[in-house]
Enzyme design. Structure first.
Site, PDB file in Angstrom:
ATOM      1  N   PHE A  65      25.134 -39.582  -8.951  1.00 23.91           N
ATOM      2  CA  PHE A  65      25.326 -40.929  -8.401  1.00 23.91           C
ATOM      3  C   PHE A  65      23.996 -41.622  -8.110  1.00 23.91           C
ATOM      4  O   PHE A  65      23.946 -42.603  -7.358  1.00 23.91           O
ATOM      5  CB  PHE A  65      26.140 -40.840  -7.106  1.00 23.91           C
ATOM      6  CG  PHE A  65      25.596 -39.815  -6.147  1.00 23.91           C
ATOM      7  CD1 PHE A  65      24.669 -40.154  -5.185  1.00 23.91           C
ATOM      8  CD2 PHE A  65      26.005 -38.493  -6.228  1.00 23.91           C
ATOM      9  CE1 PHE A  65      24.149 -39.207  -4.320  1.00 23.91           C
ATOM     10  CE2 PHE A  65      25.507 -37.530  -5.362  1.00 23.91           C
ATOM     11  CZ  PHE A  65      24.569 -37.890  -4.404  1.00 23.91           C
ATOM     12  N   TYR A  66      22.908 -41.166  -8.688  1.00 22.75           N
ATOM     13  CA  TYR A  66      21.603 -41.773  -8.442  1.00 22.75           C
ATOM     14  C   TYR A  66      21.429 -43.018  -9.296  1.00 22.75           C
ATOM     15  O   TYR A  66      20.869 -42.997 -10.392  1.00 22.75           O
ATOM     16  CB  TYR A  66      20.490 -40.777  -8.747  1.00 22.75           C
ATOM     17  CG  TYR A  66      20.261 -39.732  -7.677  1.00 22.75           C
ATOM     18  CD1 TYR A  66      20.942 -39.756  -6.470  1.00 22.75           C
ATOM     19  CD2 TYR A  66      19.336 -38.704  -7.871  1.00 22.75           C
ATOM     20  CE1 TYR A  66      20.739 -38.799  -5.498  1.00 22.75           C
ATOM     21  CE2 TYR A  66      19.107 -37.739  -6.894  1.00 22.75           C
ATOM     22  CZ  TYR A  66      19.809 -37.786  -5.719  1.00 22.75           C
ATOM     23  OH  TYR A  66      19.582 -36.836  -4.760  1.00 22.75           O
ATOM     24  N   ALA A  67      21.927 -44.131  -8.776  1.00 20.47           N
ATOM     25  CA  ALA A  67      21.802 -45.423  -9.444  1.00 20.47           C
ATOM     26  C   ALA A  67      22.265 -46.490  -8.474  1.00 20.47           C
ATOM     27  O   ALA A  67      22.973 -46.205  -7.504  1.00 20.47           O
ATOM     28  CB  ALA A  67      22.642 -45.467 -10.727  1.00 20.47           C
TER      29      ALA A  67
END
Length: 357
Positions: A65-67
Site C-alpha cells: 500500500f505504499y502509494a
C-alpha cells in the site's frame, strides 16, 4: 566507491541469511511530493547493494500500500528495477507489508491474506521472489494463533519464504512465537516449527519507550530480528529541517502531531544535543542516530529510507560506526531524558492506529 564492512544474520527461519547491518526502506520513493525518477531510485538501490561485502544481501522493505492512493506503485517500481537489473534479485532480501484494507484496517483471515499476497506477487512480477511477508498490523478481531496459522499456510503454499510481524509489543511477539512453535496449536497438517523472522516497529531517539525496550528484550531472547523503521524520526533527526515551513505541500509529515508548531521547537532541542555529539565524533546526525539504534542490540537492524544514492551510502556507512560505551550511554541519557511532545501519527493515540498491539 563507498564500501561497508559490517554484516549481520537475520533471525528465525532466515538465520542463514547474511544482510547488511543497515536496511533500506523504499516507501518514500513513491510517497513524497515530487516525482522521483526510476533511474534515481534504481541507483539508490544499486549503490547500497554494491557497497556491501561479498555474499551479503541488501535488506529492502516495501509495502503493498505504499502509494498516495494506497496502491502498488512501490512494488511496480521494484518490478521495473528487477526487470532492468535481474542480477540484483539474488543480492537483495525483500520484505513486504500487506494485509490491510483501504482504510488502513488489518484483516488476518486466510482469504484476505491470500488476496493480499497474490496482489503483491502480481505487482512485483516474475523477476523477484517474496522473501518475507508481514501483516502491517495485528488483526485483534481473530485469535493470534489463527493469524499465525494463516501465515504458515501461505508460507507452505510457497508464496513467500519467511514470516514477519509489524507494530507489536514484546508480549505479542512472545505469544506469536509460542503459537507458531507449539505443534498443538498449528492447524493440521503443519506440525513443524515456524518461528517469526522479524518484528518491525518504529525506533529512534524520538521513539524509544518502555514498550520498545520490552520488545527488544523479547526479540533478543527469541532470536527474532527487529527492523527499526524511521530511525531518523522521518528526517527531522538529521538536523536538515529547521522549520516545518520548509516542507512541501502534500508532505505527509505535515500531518504528524510531533511537527505541529507548538511542539516542533521543543522536540528539536534533542536534535541540537545530538548534533553536538555527532560533530565531536565526526559523523552526521543521521549516522549518529542510525548507529545508536544499531547498538541497541545485535539483532536490531535500522531501517532508514532513501531515494538517493548518496543518502543510501551515508546511511549504510553508519553500520560501520562503533560507538564507545561512554558515547552510547551519553546518547541514551539524552534520549531517555528528552520529553518528546505529540503522538507519532496524525495526533491520534497509537492504539487507535493499531500500533503497538
Amino acid at each position: 566507491m563507498t564500501k561497508v564492512t559490517q554484516s549481520t544474520k537475520l533471525g528465525g527461519t532466515a538465520s542463514d541469511v547474511q544482510i547488511g547491518t543497515v536496511a533500506h526502506g523504499l516507501m518514500l520513493m513513491v510517497w513524497m511530493p515530487g516525482a522521483n525518477t526510476d533511474e534515481q531510485c534504481f541507483e539508490s538501490i544499486k549503490a547500497g547493494v554494491d557497497a556491501l561485502p561479498p555474499g551479503t544481501k541488501m535488506f529492502l522493505n516495501a509495502g503493498e500500500f505504499y502509494a498516495h492512493d494506497l496502491g502498488t506503485a512501490n512494488l511496480e517500481l521494484l518490478s521495473r528495477f528487477y526487470a532492468k537489473y535481474p542480477n540484483y534479485a539474488d543480492k537483495t532480501f525483500l520484505s513486504v507489508k500487506g494485509g490491510i484494507d483501504n482504510k488502513m484496517q488489518p484483516h488476518g483471515s486466510l482469504e484476505f491474506l491470500r488476496n493480499s499476497v497474490d496482489n503483491v506477487l502480481r505487482a512485483l512480477g516474475p523477476n523477484k521472489k517474496l522473501d518475507l511477508y508481514q501483516p502491517a498490523r495485528i488483526d485483534r478481531s481473530i485469535p493470534l494463533e489463527e493469524l499465525i496459522g494463516n501465515l504458515v499456510t501461505l508460507q507452505k503454499e510457497g508464496k513467500f519464504d519467511h514470516i514477519g510481524l509489524s507494530e507489536l509489543t514484546g508480549a505479542t511477539l512472545r505469544k506469536a512465537h509460542a503459537r507458531c512453535t507449539r505443534v498443538d496449536v498449528i492447524p493440521r497438517p503443519f506440525h513443524k516449527i515456524h518461528p517469526i523472522t522479524a518484528a518491525e516497529v518504529e525506533i529512534s531517539p524520538w521513539s524509544y519507550e518502555q514498550r520498545t525496550k520490552d520488545l527488544l528484550e523479547a526479540s533478543k531472547e527469541l532470536g527474532v530480528s527487529v527492523l527499526a523503521y524511521s530511525p531518523l524520526g522521518h528526517g527531522f533527526l538529521t538536523g536538515q529541517i529547521k522549520s516545518v515551513s520548509e516542507l512541501q505541500e502534500g508532505d505527509f509529515r505535515l500531518r504528524l502531531s510531533r511537527t505541529k508548531e507548538e511542539y516542533f521547537e521543543h522536540n528539536m532541542a534533542m536534535v541540537e544535543k545530538l548534533s553536538t555529539i555527532a560533530k565531536r565524533l565526526g559523523v552526521t546526525n543521521a549516522q549518529l542516530c542510525i548507529s545508536w539504534v544499531k547498538h541497541l542490540g545485535p539483532n536490531v537492524v535500522p531501517l532508514p529510507g532513501s531515494s538517493k544514492a548518496t543518502r543510501t551510502l551515508e546511511n549504510l556507512a553508519a553500520g560501520d560506526i562503533q560507538l564507545s560505551t561512554e558515547d552510547f550511554a551519553e546518547i541514551t541519557n539524552i534520549v531517555e531524558n528528552g520529553e518528546i511532545k505529540g503522538d507519532r501519527y496524525f495526533g491520534l493515540p497509537e492504539e487507535a492506529m493499531g500500533l503497538w498491539t
